[in-house]
Design an enzyme around this catalytic site. Structure first.
Site, mmCIF file in Angstrom:
data_model
loop_
_atom_site.group_PDB
_atom_site.id
_atom_site.type_symbol
_atom_site.label_atom_id
_atom_site.label_comp_id
_atom_site.label_asym_id
_atom_site.label_seq_id
_atom_site.Cartn_x
_atom_site.Cartn_y
_atom_site.Cartn_z
ATOM 1 N N TYR A 21 10.982 7.260 5.417
ATOM 2 C CA TYR A 21 11.577 6.726 4.201
ATOM 3 C C TYR A 21 10.584 5.944 3.350
ATOM 4 O O TYR A 21 10.855 5.657 2.188
ATOM 5 C CB TYR A 21 12.767 5.836 4.558
ATOM 6 C CG TYR A 21 13.664 6.478 5.589
ATOM 7 C CD1 TYR A 21 14.399 7.620 5.275
ATOM 8 C CD2 TYR A 21 13.739 5.981 6.878
ATOM 9 C CE1 TYR A 21 15.193 8.245 6.217
ATOM 10 C CE2 TYR A 21 14.531 6.603 7.831
ATOM 11 C CZ TYR A 21 15.255 7.732 7.499
ATOM 12 O OH TYR A 21 16.023 8.351 8.437
ATOM 13 N N ASP A 23 7.360 6.735 2.311
ATOM 14 C CA ASP A 23 6.659 7.495 1.275
ATOM 15 C C ASP A 23 7.582 7.836 0.115
ATOM 16 O O ASP A 23 7.267 7.572 -1.048
ATOM 17 C CB ASP A 23 6.076 8.782 1.875
ATOM 18 C CG ASP A 23 5.128 8.502 3.022
ATOM 19 O OD1 ASP A 23 4.146 7.793 2.804
ATOM 20 O OD2 ASP A 23 5.390 8.984 4.141
ATOM 21 N N GLN A 265 18.774 2.395 -1.907
ATOM 22 C CA GLN A 265 17.739 1.384 -2.138
ATOM 23 C C GLN A 265 18.265 0.076 -2.729
ATOM 24 O O GLN A 265 17.883 -0.998 -2.250
ATOM 25 C CB GLN A 265 16.632 1.963 -3.017
ATOM 26 C CG GLN A 265 15.680 2.879 -2.279
ATOM 27 C CD GLN A 265 14.539 3.350 -3.151
ATOM 28 O OE1 GLN A 265 14.665 3.455 -4.360
ATOM 29 N NE2 GLN A 265 13.412 3.660 -2.539
ATOM 30 N N GLY A 282 6.107 -0.441 7.698
ATOM 31 C CA GLY A 282 5.414 0.443 6.769
ATOM 32 C C GLY A 282 4.987 -0.243 5.500
ATOM 33 O O GLY A 282 4.370 -1.316 5.532
ATOM 34 N N GLU A 283 5.321 0.352 4.368
ATOM 35 C CA GLU A 283 4.916 -0.207 3.078
ATOM 36 C C GLU A 283 6.098 -0.542 2.178
ATOM 37 O O GLU A 283 6.174 -1.627 1.625
ATOM 38 C CB GLU A 283 3.970 0.753 2.351
ATOM 39 C CG GLU A 283 3.481 0.231 1.010
ATOM 40 C CD GLU A 283 2.418 1.102 0.375
ATOM 41 O OE1 GLU A 283 2.322 1.110 -0.869
ATOM 42 O OE2 GLU A 283 1.667 1.784 1.110
ATOM 43 N N ASP A 284 7.049 0.385 2.034
ATOM 44 C CA ASP A 284 8.117 0.162 1.063
ATOM 45 C C ASP A 284 8.964 -1.053 1.417
ATOM 46 O O ASP A 284 9.126 -1.966 0.603
ATOM 47 C CB ASP A 284 9.000 1.405 0.952
ATOM 48 C CG ASP A 284 10.073 1.249 -0.116
ATOM 49 O OD1 ASP A 284 9.719 0.925 -1.263
ATOM 50 O OD2 ASP A 284 11.255 1.427 0.200
ATOM 51 N N SER A 285 9.521 -1.104 2.620
ATOM 52 C CA SER A 285 10.357 -2.247 2.993
ATOM 53 C C SER A 285 9.526 -3.519 3.111
ATOM 54 O O SER A 285 10.018 -4.625 2.864
ATOM 55 C CB SER A 285 11.106 -1.971 4.299
ATOM 56 O OG SER A 285 10.215 -1.752 5.378
#
Length: 395
Positions: A21, A23, A265, A282-285
């Site tokens: 999720y 990317d 989101q 990761g990165e988004d959260s």
């Protein structure tokens, strides 16, 4: 739209989903912001519509091309296909060095004027990023140049993704206890769960979640742990003794674990705002947790030879001084701390430091805001590259 980006009206974004999720989460936020705030005609190519649908329920799974909230979404099936120069957008972004179709690159070489070609890289606090941000990379055989664009935590990078209205939305939400309670109630939480210390957990499968659950069940005050369905499944099932399906809730000692359905989101942002502590990955959260202005623990994406440990330490160094309690938890959570780990000791130290961590989180948030938002910074850079290209062609 600002004058400096009027000449760049279209953008194509290629996304290969590697981290489930994260990317597509980043690419979808970017695509939506480009369309809504900058009125860019966006084409999003993505290879995994199932992951996309989990964060955006309006996505249709069996459609090659569809319009989702104003963005043209293409199912990226393979590297084949035929493209003409008129199919190429003003700006072309490959996310995290994914290989875009060769025919599209050939079409880029035929296009006049040339498209601005960017490789949007992954987020890192390592010092070398500052030196590589916006560097050009000429193509080996075609008259094309690709530029590296790095998100980051200071003004020497591209900044972080944030929508223009997000902070106002957050402040309105957190200032209204009734709104928070209603949101959590709609997710199924009881009054007791709402009044407890609320912790969201979004981690990779190898996280030592079971060990932390054991520490939390012995906490002096109640804890409500909120876990999205499909996350930490084995740990939740091992601790609760029942399937980790959405809606399941188990209380053992001071700890209540509730499994939540995957939410779109905007609701995930609200979940972060409503909790007292957020475990993210990761990165988004990870980025959204920073915009939430709440204490957070980051589970970094694992890399070979433990290179992710270097990235984790780089972030901890730039995040702020006097973060030893938070650092101890992050290092343990990511497997950096040698075994055995005394989880109750690590947890109690962090819990006691939570008020100060909350203040630090808000200070850090303001520091990030001063760097500007990544989308606007990216468009400004694209305009500069475009103008240079036009000037060179006119000589």
């Amino acid at each position: 739209m600002s004058e400096q980006v009027q000449s760049l009206k279209s953008l194509t974004l290629f996304c290969k989903v590697v981290d489930n999720y994260g990317d597509i989460g980043i690419c979808w936020r970017l695509a939506r912001q480009l369309e809504r705030e900058h009125h860019i005609n966006v084409h999003l190519w993505v290879d995994d519509l199932h992951s996309f649908q989990r964060i955006c329920p309006d996505v249709q799974l069996n459609t090659d091309t569809q319009n989702v909230h104003g963005v043209t979404v293409h199912h990226w099936l393979d590297q084949n296909g035929t493209f003409a120069s008129e199919d190429v957008s003003d700006i072309v972004i490959e996310f995290f060095a994914c290989d875009i179709p060769p025919a599209y690159i050939q079409a880029m070489a035929q296009r006049q004027p040339r498209a601005v070609w960017l490789n949007l890289e992954g987020l890192s606090a390592e010092a070398w990023v500052e030196g590589c941000h916006t560097l050009p990379s000429p193509h080996g055989s075609l008259p094309l140049t690709k530029y590296f664009f790095f998100p980051g935590f200071n003004s020497k990078t591209g900044g972080l993704l944030i929508e223009s209205e997000l902070e106002q939305q957050r402040q309105q939400f957190v200032s209204d206890p009734a709104t928070i309670a209603e949101f959590l109630s709609d997710l199924g939480l009881s009054e007791n769960e709402i009044n407890a210390l609320k912790i969201s957990v979004f981690c990779y499968p190898h996280a030592p979640a079971t060990d932390l659950f054991e520490a939390w069940k012995n906490n002096a005050t109640p804890i409500t742990c909120l876990v999205p369905e499909g996350v930490a499944t084995e740990a939740v099932q091992a601790f609760t003794g029942q399937p980790a399906a959405a809606g399941s809730v188990t209380t053992i000692g001071a700890l209540t674990i509730r499994v939540l359905p995957f939410v779109p989101q905007p609701d995930y942002d609200k979940l972060l705002w409503a909790c007292d502590l957020n475990f993210v990955r990761g990165e988004d959260s990870f980025v959204r947790a920073q915009w939430a202005g709440k204490p957070f623990v980051w589970h970094i994406y694992p890399q070979d030879e433990n290179l992710h440990h270097v990235k984790l330490n780089a972030f901890l160094q730039c995040y702020g001084v006097n973060t030893d309690k938070l650092a101890a938890m992050m290092l343990a959570w990511n497997g950096v701390t040698p075994l055995p780990i005394q989880w109750e000791t690590v947890w109690h130290a962090l819990a006691a430091d939570m008020p100060r961590m909350a203040d630090l989180a808000l200070q850090w948030q303001q520091q990030l805001i001063a760097n500007g938002d990544m989308t606007s910074n990216l468009l400004k850079f694209a305009h500069t590259v475009h103008q240079q290209s036009v000037n060179n062609e006119q000589k």
